[in-house]
Design an enzyme around this catalytic site. Structure first.
Site, mmCIF file in Angstrom:
data_model
loop_
_atom_site.group_PDB
_atom_site.id
_atom_site.type_symbol
_atom_site.label_atom_id
_atom_site.label_comp_id
_atom_site.label_asym_id
_atom_site.label_seq_id
_atom_site.Cartn_x
_atom_site.Cartn_y
_atom_site.Cartn_z
ATOM 1 N N CYS A 158 0.799 -1.231 0.000
ATOM 2 C CA CYS A 158 0.000 0.000 0.000
ATOM 3 C C CYS A 158 0.828 1.276 0.000
ATOM 4 O O CYS A 158 0.604 2.179 -0.806
ATOM 5 C CB CYS A 158 -0.936 -0.007 1.202
ATOM 6 N N HIS A 186 -3.262 6.730 3.130
ATOM 7 C CA HIS A 186 -2.220 5.905 3.738
ATOM 8 C C HIS A 186 -0.859 6.602 3.709
ATOM 9 O O HIS A 186 0.133 6.066 3.229
ATOM 10 C CB HIS A 186 -2.140 4.533 3.065
#
Length: 485
Positions: free
Chosen positions: A52, A103
């Site tokens: 991610c 993120h």
């Protein structure tokens, strides 16, 4: 010419082959199939560091992993980059909005967006008891904050009993409208209502699913629960060592050893994909109802894939297709990108770093010198053209740390801790069933690809090469030194 609106639809952990238009025999994605049929699909799109954080660093900066410095997964490292995709678009006159997953660190780092409505999914590092109040995910994450207002202070996505990296699957327990996939669509549509109609906009709708937990509403489980599903891909080279060791661990890197749990994971994953597809369709319908579809460009992609028990593996970070091969579509309304070839497939190798220069060229903005990616716009007009011969990918992952070179037709893999090599002829073996590293007829090609990897690694701080040779066993930090300074 008027600047077009740009909508980037981002997903998390969606394999490049798990879509109807990609030929998957089981997964149904009618709305994404529609986008593909009206635009250009990139059949060889990759995430060069497939987890991610590193993948999103490439997306937001246009840099290679060597340049942005995130070569593995590590939370809580500050994001300090001079140029970002949203920052450059904001400077070019766009109103920039992200809904969903960022993120980054700190959590409310906007990376140049004018506004962010945040939902990062379950992040353990942002839930620890000693996290400062403003950095606690339960405060800083807008979806979690909203969910507690709606359903009570104890409401959480963990109410289903599924962990965020688990292969366990079960339907969503609340009303569908409370699901994070629906929330991203709802807030994206509300942005369309609130936008300034006199300015072009960049909207990034950043969905969490099909990243675990596999928790789509029950309707979507019902679509797959009675179907005979294609089994995971297993070739002639895998080992069952880790499956036998970790196959009873709910969030293992091998996936489950129980065939029924493998099937349940497939059902849950596919259910999340079709749920996601329908919510993307809802967003596209809203764009059309706003009367702005014809003046907009839509891009669709994912940060990385999901092994889904192929080769006895689960999750991502590996060099195999399930992990690193991603979907990528570019389509446009009738008033923009007149040279775009609709319903075309481009086989050139593309990567997440290419999205920033692509959207900047669409916007008529300058592309900073820090950007390593290539604008894909020339390929939307001429899908037979080529921008790169090969791509270097990698992931620091302990004993599984890896580097790879991929082209349109094949892939060379070097496991940096052991020195093990693999070679797959993707043109004949797209699911990597046969490792041909020892095939005498492939040695010239393997030598060439190995040489490309030596070239890519020769100046790295880890000292992976010496005298033109790859050196195994070197330390593999998750973040290179320059982002830490």
């Amino acid at each position: 010419m008027k600047q077009p609106n740009i909508i980037l639809i981002m997903t998390d952990q969606l394999r490049g082959d798990c879509l109807g238009y990609a030929g998957h025999p089981d997964v149904k994605t009618p709305y994404l199939d529609t986008l593909a049929s009206t635009g250009v699909t990139f059949s060889n799109a990759y995430s060069a560091c497939p987890s991610c954080i590193a993948a999103r660093a490439a997306l937001h900066t246009g840099m290679s992993q060597e340049r942005h410095g995130r070569v593995g997964y590590e939370d809580c490292v500050p994001w300090n980059y001079e140029h970002t995709m949203a920052g450059e678009l904001s400077a070019a006159g766009y109103y920039t909005q992200c809904v969903g997953k960022m993120h980054v660190h700190p959590l409310r780092n906007y990376l140049g967006f004018h506004n962010v409505e945040l939902h990062d999914g379950y992040l353990g590092a942002a839930r620890e008891k000693d996290i400062p109040y403003r950095e606690s995910q339960l405060v800083a994450d807008d979806y979690f904050y909203w969910l507690k207002n709606e359903l009570g202070v104890s409401a959480d996505v963990t109410d289903t009993g599924i962990e965020c990296n688990s292969y366990i699957a079960r339907p969503w327990m609340h009303e569908e409208r409370y699901h994070p996939t629906n929330w991203v669509t709802e807030r994206s549509i509300d942005f369309l209502r609130r936008r300034d109609p006199g300015k072009p906009f960049f909207l990034m709708s950043s969905y969490l699913r099909p990243h675990p937990p596999f928790d789509a509403p029950s309707h979507y489980f019902d679509l797959y629960s009675a179907k005979e599903l294609r089994p995971p891909f297993l070739g002639t080279w895998e080992t069952e060592e880790y499956l036998n060791r970790e196959g009873r661990v709910y969030n293992s890197i091998s996936g489950p050893i129980d065939p029924e749990l493998i099937r349940q994971a497939q059902i849950g994953y596919y259910a999340c994909i079709t749920h996601l597809d329908h919510q993307i369709g809802r967003l596209i319908m809203a764009i059309k109802e706003e009367g702005i579809y014809d003046d907009s460009v839509i891009l669709f992609t994912s940060d990385h894939g999901e092994e889904l028990c192929d080769h006895h593996m689960f999750r991502k970070a590996r060099p195999y297709q399930g992990s690193c091969h991603i979907p990528l579509i570019i389509t446009a309304g009738k008033n923009v990108l007149p040279h775009l070839k609709s319903s075309c497939i481009c086989e050139d190798v593309a990567e997440l770093r290419d999205i920033m220069p692509t959207v900047l060229e669409i916007a008529g903005a300058q592309i900073p010198d820090t950007v390593d990616g290539h604008s894909l716009l020339p390929l939307t007009a001429d899908p037979e053209a080529s921008l790169r011969q090969w791509l270097h990918g990698e992931h620091a992952f302990g004993e599984f740390s890896n580097h790879w070179i991929v082209t349109r037709r094949d892939k060379y893999i070097w496991h940096s801790q052991t020195g093990q090599e693999q070679y797959f002829d993707l043109s004949q073996d797209p699911h990597e069933l046969t490792d041909r590293i020892g095939d005498s007829s492939c040695q010239d090609r393997i030598k060439m690809l190995r040489g490309f990897l030596v070239r890519a690694l020769q100046d790295r701080e880890e000292e992976f090469t010496k005298d033109g040779q790859l050196i195994a066993g070197r330390p593999c930090p998750f973040v290179l030194s320059h982002p830490l300074k």
